[in-house]
Motif scaffolding. Structure first.
Motif, mmCIF file in Angstrom:
data_model
loop_
_atom_site.group_PDB
_atom_site.id
_atom_site.type_symbol
_atom_site.label_atom_id
_atom_site.label_comp_id
_atom_site.label_asym_id
_atom_site.label_seq_id
_atom_site.Cartn_x
_atom_site.Cartn_y
_atom_site.Cartn_z
ATOM 1 N N PRO A 26 -19.700 -6.005 29.177
ATOM 2 C CA PRO A 26 -21.085 -5.939 28.836
ATOM 3 C C PRO A 26 -21.909 -7.363 29.515
ATOM 4 C CG PRO A 26 -19.699 -6.371 26.979
ATOM 5 C CD PRO A 26 -18.882 -5.898 28.294
ATOM 6 N N GLU A 27 -20.928 -8.624 29.550
ATOM 7 C CA GLU A 27 -21.501 -9.734 29.712
ATOM 8 C C GLU A 27 -22.261 -9.724 31.239
ATOM 9 O OE1 GLU A 27 -17.649 -10.851 27.433
ATOM 10 O OE2 GLU A 27 -18.593 -9.215 28.874
ATOM 11 N N LEU A 28 -21.612 -8.981 32.194
ATOM 12 C CA LEU A 28 -22.167 -8.601 33.409
ATOM 13 C C LEU A 28 -23.631 -8.398 33.658
ATOM 14 C CD1 LEU A 28 -19.021 -7.302 35.217
ATOM 15 C CD2 LEU A 28 -19.867 -9.681 34.995
ATOM 16 N N ASP A 29 -23.995 -7.552 32.561
ATOM 17 C CA ASP A 29 -25.437 -7.013 32.434
ATOM 18 C C ASP A 29 -26.494 -7.831 31.878
ATOM 19 O OD1 ASP A 29 -24.619 -5.183 34.055
ATOM 20 O OD2 ASP A 29 -24.297 -3.839 32.094
ATOM 21 N N TRP A 30 -26.032 -9.043 31.239
ATOM 22 C CA TRP A 30 -26.762 -9.845 30.411
ATOM 23 C C TRP A 30 -27.598 -10.994 31.277
ATOM 24 C CZ3 TRP A 30 -22.841 -11.999 26.328
ATOM 25 C CH2 TRP A 30 -22.328 -10.736 25.459
ATOM 26 N N SER A 31 -28.770 -10.958 31.284
ATOM 27 C CA SER A 31 -29.557 -11.825 31.883
ATOM 28 C C SER A 31 -29.542 -13.225 31.918
ATOM 29 C CB SER A 31 -31.179 -11.486 31.872
ATOM 30 O OG SER A 31 -31.512 -11.821 30.419
ATOM 31 N N TRP A 32 -28.977 -13.455 30.867
ATOM 32 C CA TRP A 32 -28.791 -15.012 30.486
ATOM 33 C C TRP A 32 -27.387 -15.342 30.411
ATOM 34 C CZ3 TRP A 32 -25.761 -15.074 26.242
ATOM 35 C CH2 TRP A 32 -25.887 -14.052 25.281
ATOM 36 N N GLY A 33 -26.436 -14.369 30.770
ATOM 37 C CA GLY A 33 -25.118 -14.512 30.944
ATOM 38 C C GLY A 33 -24.299 -15.672 31.722
ATOM 39 N N TYR A 34 -24.912 -16.052 32.915
ATOM 40 C CA TYR A 34 -24.495 -17.025 33.714
ATOM 41 C C TYR A 34 -24.621 -18.274 32.941
ATOM 42 C CZ TYR A 34 -23.904 -20.282 37.873
ATOM 43 O OH TYR A 34 -23.418 -21.193 38.578
ATOM 44 N N ALA A 35 -26.176 -18.269 32.463
ATOM 45 C CA ALA A 35 -26.225 -19.852 31.903
ATOM 46 C C ALA A 35 -25.536 -19.839 30.505
ATOM 47 C CB ALA A 35 -27.746 -19.818 31.593
ATOM 48 N N GLY A 36 -25.330 -18.881 29.905
ATOM 49 C CA GLY A 36 -24.639 -18.876 28.636
ATOM 50 C C GLY A 36 -23.049 -19.033 28.841
ATOM 51 N N ALA A 37 -22.464 -18.670 29.960
ATOM 52 C CA ALA A 37 -20.926 -18.999 30.224
ATOM 53 C C ALA A 37 -20.984 -20.466 30.516
ATOM 54 C CB ALA A 37 -20.673 -17.924 31.380
ATOM 55 N N LEU A 38 -22.066 -21.063 31.466
ATOM 56 C CA LEU A 38 -21.865 -22.429 31.707
ATOM 57 C C LEU A 38 -22.097 -23.165 30.551
ATOM 58 C CD1 LEU A 38 -23.853 -22.831 34.963
ATOM 59 C CD2 LEU A 38 -21.555 -22.622 34.749
ATOM 60 N N GLY A 39 -22.791 -22.848 29.645
ATOM 61 C CA GLY A 39 -23.045 -23.541 28.340
ATOM 62 C C GLY A 39 -21.771 -23.379 27.460
ATOM 63 N N LEU A 40 -21.420 -22.591 27.372
ATOM 64 C CA LEU A 40 -20.235 -22.271 26.663
ATOM 65 C C LEU A 40 -18.865 -23.049 27.054
ATOM 66 C CD1 LEU A 40 -18.603 -21.022 24.261
ATOM 67 C CD2 LEU A 40 -18.200 -18.930 25.637
ATOM 68 N N ILE A 41 -18.649 -23.083 28.570
ATOM 69 C CA ILE A 41 -17.752 -23.820 29.056
ATOM 70 C C ILE A 41 -18.057 -25.315 28.938
ATOM 71 C CG2 ILE A 41 -16.732 -24.690 31.265
ATOM 72 C CD1 ILE A 41 -17.030 -21.672 32.135
ATOM 73 N N GLY A 42 -19.209 -25.535 29.101
ATOM 74 C CA GLY A 42 -19.637 -27.301 28.730
ATOM 75 C C GLY A 42 -19.325 -27.609 27.391
ATOM 76 N N LEU A 43 -19.747 -26.412 26.447
ATOM 77 C CA LEU A 43 -19.713 -26.978 24.886
ATOM 78 C C LEU A 43 -18.059 -27.158 24.566
ATOM 79 C CD1 LEU A 43 -20.933 -27.214 22.203
ATOM 80 C CD2 LEU A 43 -20.868 -24.954 21.790
ATOM 81 N N THR A 44 -17.397 -26.253 24.900
ATOM 82 C CA THR A 44 -15.870 -26.193 24.763
ATOM 83 C C THR A 44 -15.404 -27.455 25.227
ATOM 84 O OG1 THR A 44 -15.516 -24.783 26.578
ATOM 85 C CG2 THR A 44 -15.700 -23.694 24.267
ATOM 86 N N THR A 45 -15.796 -27.660 26.526
ATOM 87 C CA THR A 45 -15.074 -28.982 27.056
ATOM 88 C C THR A 45 -15.348 -30.171 26.416
ATOM 89 O OG1 THR A 45 -15.051 -27.718 29.307
ATOM 90 C CG2 THR A 45 -14.890 -30.117 29.237
ATOM 91 N N LEU A 46 -16.808 -30.148 25.962
ATOM 92 C CA LEU A 46 -17.049 -31.431 25.275
ATOM 93 C C LEU A 46 -16.418 -31.643 23.903
ATOM 94 C CD1 LEU A 46 -18.999 -33.904 24.659
ATOM 95 C CD2 LEU A 46 -20.938 -32.345 23.866
ATOM 96 N N ILE A 47 -16.338 -30.294 23.310
ATOM 97 C CA ILE A 47 -15.473 -30.451 21.971
ATOM 98 C C ILE A 47 -14.056 -30.758 22.194
ATOM 99 C CG2 ILE A 47 -14.512 -28.893 20.136
ATOM 100 C CD1 ILE A 47 -17.179 -27.350 20.320
ATOM 101 N N THR A 48 -13.497 -30.060 23.207
ATOM 102 C CA THR A 48 -12.275 -30.796 23.540
ATOM 103 C C THR A 48 -11.966 -32.149 23.786
ATOM 104 O OG1 THR A 48 -11.718 -28.599 24.479
ATOM 105 C CG2 THR A 48 -10.043 -30.247 25.074
#
Length: 317
Positions: free
Chosen positions: A269-291
């Protein structure tokens, strides 16, 4: 008839110094007995440190041998000195010009000639050889100090090679000391009464103590440098592994999430989300920052950051 290459020096104390360049000049010479001629024949082919003593014939004790000095890294480049000494004769073969540089040729021969006995004349020659070794030991000390200074700023593989080369040089001089100590013991064995009150012999013993003291201290310094180099190498290896580990942990969220969204399933389902790309980048950045914050809270990144800053400051200076 004495060969022009055979120099005969008469001592003031009724003994004679036969100084020549080649032992073959002694073979069948009228001034020498069969024992001396046999030594001359054997010494022609001798290319190693060797000592032979005759201390059991009363009134006719003698010592002969060969002293080898390796003055350069090449095994072929060496000084060969043959000697024979008894109660009234000193016979030496080999070029001694490099031993005479400190005193001068005329004065050097005069010092030998003024010795009370042939064995003391021989000891004076040995003392000259030891003084020459002191000069080379000074060169080792200077190189050692340079390496210590350079190690404070840089500790590359080239510096390790220089330390090992210095250790090899010191080992070569240690071999000379072993040969000289053997000569000292052979003299004590063969001419105990002659050297009992000999000032020349006392100086030789002091020289040998001095040079052995220097060698032991230099050995200790070189061993310390090798240990420091080994410890620094281990420390740097540990820091490299630690740095790689920290980067691996920091990139783990990116790698894991990238692997998930790199799958080729129809129902994603994430492939059809309009904000999926930005959300994925944000999630990657957030988890990297938390780590990263978690690693920093445990102190795992402090040493790496401090070392990098220090290295930059040293390179700027």
């Amino acid at each position: 008839m004495v060969s022009p290459e055979l120099e005969v020096i008469r001592s003031e104390h009724e003994w004679t110094w036969y100084r020549l360049q080649d032992s073959r000049q002694l073979i069948e010479h009228e001034d020498f007995d069969e024992r001396m001629q046999a030594w001359a024949a054997e010494s022609v082919m001798c290319r190693h440190n060797h000592i032979s003593t005759i201390s059991y014939v009363e009134g006719n004790n003698a010592m002969n041998g060969t002293l080898i000095a390796r003055l350069a890294d090449s095994a072929a480049d060496g000084w060969i000195f043959h000697y024979y000494v008894n109660g009234d004769k000193l016979i030496t073969t080999g070029d001694t010009d490099w031993l005479e540089q400190v005193i001068g040729v005329t004065e050097w021969e005069e010092y030998v000639r003024k010795q009370q006995t042939p064995i003391e004349g021989f000891i004076f020659i040995i003392n000259s050889f030891i003084r020459a070794l002191f000069t080379r030991m000074d060169a080792i000390e200077q190189n050692l100090m340079k390496i210590e200074e350079r190690m404070q700023g840089n500790n590359g593989s080239r510096l390790l090679k220089e330390i090992i080369d210095l250790r090899n040089q010191l080992t070569r001089w240690n071999m000379h000391t072993v040969a000289l100590r053997e000569i000292e013991y052979a003299i004590e064995e063969t001419f105990p009464d002659t050297i009992e009150h000999s000032n020349t012999c006392r100086i030789m013993q002091i020289y040998l103590k001095r040079i052995r003291m220097l060698q032991q201290n230099y050995e200790h310094e070189i061993d310390s440098l090798l240990k420091v180099d080994d410890n620094i190498g281990n420390y740097r290896s540990n820091m490299i592994m630690k740095t790689l580990t920290v980067f691996t942990v920091l990139l783990t969220p990116m790698t894991a999430l990238g692997a998930i969204w790199g799958m080729n399933f129809k129902n994603m389902p994430e492939l059809d989300w309009s904000w999926g790309y930005a959300g994925a980048l944000g999630l990657i950045g957030l988890t990297t920052l938390i780590t990263y914050l978690w690693l920093k809270s445990t102190g795992l990144t402090d040493d790496i950051l401090k070392i990098n800053i220090k290295d930059e400051e040293e390179s700027d200076n």
